[in-house]
Design an enzyme around this catalytic site. Structure first.
Site, PDB file in Angstrom:
ATOM      1  N   ASN A  90       0.814  -1.226   0.000  1.00 21.27           N
ATOM      2  CA  ASN A  90       0.000   0.000   0.000  1.00 21.27           C
ATOM      3  C   ASN A  90       0.841   1.268   0.000  1.00 21.27           C
ATOM      4  O   ASN A  90       0.710   2.137   0.840  1.00 21.27           O
ATOM      5  CB  ASN A  90      -0.989   0.007   1.175  1.00 21.27           C
ATOM      6  CG  ASN A  90      -0.308  -0.015   2.527  1.00 21.27           C
ATOM      7  OD1 ASN A  90       0.854  -0.394   2.648  1.00 21.27           O
ATOM      8  ND2 ASN A  90      -1.025   0.404   3.552  1.00 21.27           N
ATOM      9  N   ASP A 150      -3.443  -5.411   1.889  1.00 16.10           N
ATOM     10  CA  ASP A 150      -3.446  -5.008   3.292  1.00 16.10           C
ATOM     11  C   ASP A 150      -3.702  -3.512   3.485  1.00 16.10           C
ATOM     12  O   ASP A 150      -3.155  -2.678   2.779  1.00 16.10           O
ATOM     13  CB  ASP A 150      -2.136  -5.365   3.976  1.00 16.10           C
ATOM     14  CG  ASP A 150      -2.178  -4.995   5.441  1.00 16.10           C
ATOM     15  OD1 ASP A 150      -3.056  -5.509   6.138  1.00 16.10           O
ATOM     16  OD2 ASP A 150      -1.377  -4.153   5.873  1.00 16.10           O
ATOM     17  N   ASP A 303       3.447  -5.733  11.563  1.00 18.45           N
ATOM     18  CA  ASP A 303       2.572  -4.684  11.009  1.00 18.45           C
ATOM     19  C   ASP A 303       3.158  -3.308  11.322  1.00 18.45           C
ATOM     20  O   ASP A 303       2.427  -2.366  11.645  1.00 18.45           O
ATOM     21  CB  ASP A 303       1.123  -4.816  11.513  1.00 18.45           C
ATOM     22  CG  ASP A 303       0.144  -3.982  10.680  1.00 18.45           C
ATOM     23  OD1 ASP A 303       0.569  -3.369   9.678  1.00 18.45           O
ATOM     24  OD2 ASP A 303      -1.039  -3.917  11.052  1.00 18.45           O
TER      25      ASP A 303
HETATM   26 ZN   LIG Z   1      -3.852  -4.747   7.703  1.00 16.18          ZN
END
Ligand SMILES: [Zn+2]
Length: 425
Positions: A90, A150, A303
Site C-alpha cells: 500500500n 493489506d 505490522d
Molecule cells: Zn492490515
C-alpha cells in the site's frame, strides 16, 4: 569479507560456545576456537537466534518518504534483529505492477541492511475491483510470492476466489486483511464495553471472524494457500483452529501489540493506540497467546506502520491507524513468551521464512548455515524513547515503557548490520 569470532554465545539457550563466521556462513562452532584474522565479539550472556523475518512491514516508499523509506525501515529492522522483511503493497503508487515491486526490491538491495521482499497488491490500486498483474509481479526480478491488499480487505468473494485460483499455479499466497467493510463503517476502536462508554463507533470482532471463515472455505475449495494478517480476536482463533483441523492450507500471524495492549488504551484518546484491527480485550489477548504457543497462530508479524506526525498526532477520529513495531517486537515476544528461544525462533524466523519462501533465512546458527543471525542480551532492560528509534516516524505505543531484551548484533550473510547495538551503516 569480514570474519567474526563470537565468543561464549548461547545458541538458542544452549550451553555457551564459540561461533566463527567466515565467507558468509557459520564456518565452525565449539569451545576455544581461534581465528587470528577475525574480529572478536565477546558474547558472554548473549543468545544467538536465526535472523528474524517479518512478514508484514510497511516501508512507505515510494510515496511517503517523510514517514519511512526502504533504507530507514531496513535500519530499524536490523536494529530489531531482523534480516528480512516483506514490504506491504500500500505505497503510492501502489505496488501492483512489476515496475513498482522491482523498484522496492532494488531499493532494498541498495540499502543492504536486510533482505526486502516485496508483497504485491491483489487488486489494481487496492481498489478491490479487478486483479492486479499477479503473474508479471511473480516473474519480475522481485519474484513476488505473497499478494495482499493489506489496509483493505479483498471483500468481493468472487475476486478473492479468482485471486486464490490465480496464485495456485505458482504456489503463491493471498494474505488477507480480514475486515468485512460494511460491518466496520466509521469504526474507531474495538466494539465493546469501552467503546460504548467512550461513545466511539465500534469495530466488531465478527467483522474479522466472518471474513476468515469465508476465506478458509474458499481456500479449501480452491486448494490454495491463504495467510491471515494480524489476527486479533479469540473467535478468529477458533475459526482457524477448525480450518487447520480440516487441513486447509492457511497460516496466520499476530502482531506484538495485539499480544500485549487492550482496548482500554483508547481511554487516553492518545491516537498512538489507534490501529487496525483495533486493540481488543484481555480475553482476546489470552486466546491469541495460547494460539501462538500451540501453533494455531503460526508467526508473530509486526505490522510496522510508520506515520508522519501530522497524520498521527491529531484528534483520534482523524488519526491514521498503525504503530511502529520493528525495533520492539523481540522485546514484546520475550515479555509475552519468556526465554522460550526455540519457540521464538520458530514464530519469528523459521516459520515466516518458510511461508515467504526466503530460503536463505530461518536457519539456526550451525556449521554450514548462512551467517544470518542476531545476538540478543536477554538480561538487558531498556526504556523506549521514541526519539532514539531509527525509524523515521515516532508512533510507538511503548514510549517510556521498560521492556526486556536488547539486540546487540545482527549479521546478514556474514556481514554485520548491527554491532554494539548500533547500525553499522
Ligand atoms: Zn492490515
Amino acid at each position: 569479507m569480514n570474519s567474526y569470532l563470537i565468543r561464549n554465545v548461547s545458541v538458542l539457550g544452549a550451553a555457551p560456545t564459540d561461533l566463527l563466521i567466515r565467507d558468509g556462513v557459520v564456518a565452525e562452532t565449539g569451545a576455544g576456537l581461534s581465528a587470528p584474522d577475525a574480529t572478536v565479539i565477546d558474547a558472554d550472556g548473549l543468545v544467538a537466534l536465526p535472523g528474524l523475518v517479518d512478514l508484514h512491514t510497511h516501508l512507505r516508499e515510494p510515496g511517503r518518504e517523510d514517514a519511512e523509506t526502504v533504507e530507514t525501515g531496513s535500519r530499524a529492522a536490523a536494529l530489531g534483529g531482523y534480516t528480512a522483511v516483506c514490504a506491504m503493497a500500500n505505497t503510492s503508487p501502489v505496488a501492483d505492477t512489476a515496475g513498482v515491486v522491482e523498484q522496492v526490491w532494488r531499493l532494498g538491495r541498495e540499502a543492504g541492511l536486510v533482505d526486502v521482499q516485496p508483497i504485491g497488491a491483489v487488486t489494481v490500486g487496492l481498489a478491490g475491483e479487478r486483479l492486479a498483474e499477479l503473474g508479471a509481479m511473480a516473474e519480475s526480478a522481485a519474484r513476488v510470492r505473497i499478494f495482499s491488499d493489506d489496509g483493505h480487505c479483498v471483500a468481493d468473494p468472487r475476486l478473492m476466489r479468482r485471486a486464490l485460483e490465480y496464485v495456485k499455479a505458482f504456489d503463491g499466497i493471498i494474505a488477507q486483511h480480514a475486515e468485512e467493510p460494511r460491518l466496520t463503517e466509521g469504526a474507531q476502536m474495538h466494539e465493546g464495553e469501552v467503546s460504548t462508554r467512550l461513545g466511539l463507533t465500534g469495530w466488531p470482532a465478527v467483522a474479522e471472524e466472518a471474513i476468515i471463515a469465508r476465506d478458509v472455505l474458499l481456500a479449501e475449495h480452491v486448494g490454495s494457500r491463504l495467510h491471515i494478517c494480524h489476527v486479533s480476536t479469540a473467535g478468529s482463533v477458533e475459526v482457524l483452529r477448525h480450518a487447520k483441523a480440516r487441513g486447509v492450507r492457511v497460516t496466520a500471524e499476530v502482531t506484538p501489540h495485539h499480544l500485549l495492549l487492550t482496548d482500554t488504551r483508547a481511554e487516553t484518546y492518545d491516537p498512538v493506540f489507534k490501529v487496525n484491527p483495533p486493540l481488543r480485550t484481555a480475553t482476546d489477548i489470552a486466546a491469541l497467546r495460547a494460539a501462538l504457543v500451540d501453533g494455531v497462530i503460526d508467526i508473530i508479524a509486526t505490522d510496522h506502520a510508520p506515520h508522519a506526525v501530522e497524520d498521527k498526532e491529531c484528534e483520534w477520529a482523524y488519526a491514521r491507524p498503525g504503530m511502529l513495531g520493528l525495533e520492539t517486537a523481540l522485546s514484546i515476544a520475550l515479555d509475552v513468551l519468556g526465554p522460550q528461544w526455540d519457540l521464538i525462533a520458530e514464530r519469528m524466523s523459521r516459520t515466516p521464512a518458510r511461508i515467504a519462501g526466503l530460503t536463505e533465512h530461518g536457519h539456526d546458527p550451525a556449521p554450514g548455515a548462512p551467517a544470518t543471525l542476531t545476538l540478543v542480551d536477554p538480561a538487558a532492560r531498556r526504556v523506549i524513547e521514541p526519539a532514539e528509534l531509527a525509524s523515521r516516524s515516532r508512533n510507538t505505543p511503548y514510549a517510556r515503557m521498560t521492556l526486556p531484551g536488547r539486540i546487540v548484533a545482527t549479521f546478514l550473510r556474514g556481514e554485520a548490520t548491527v554491532l554494539d547495538g548500533k547500525a553499522v551503516k
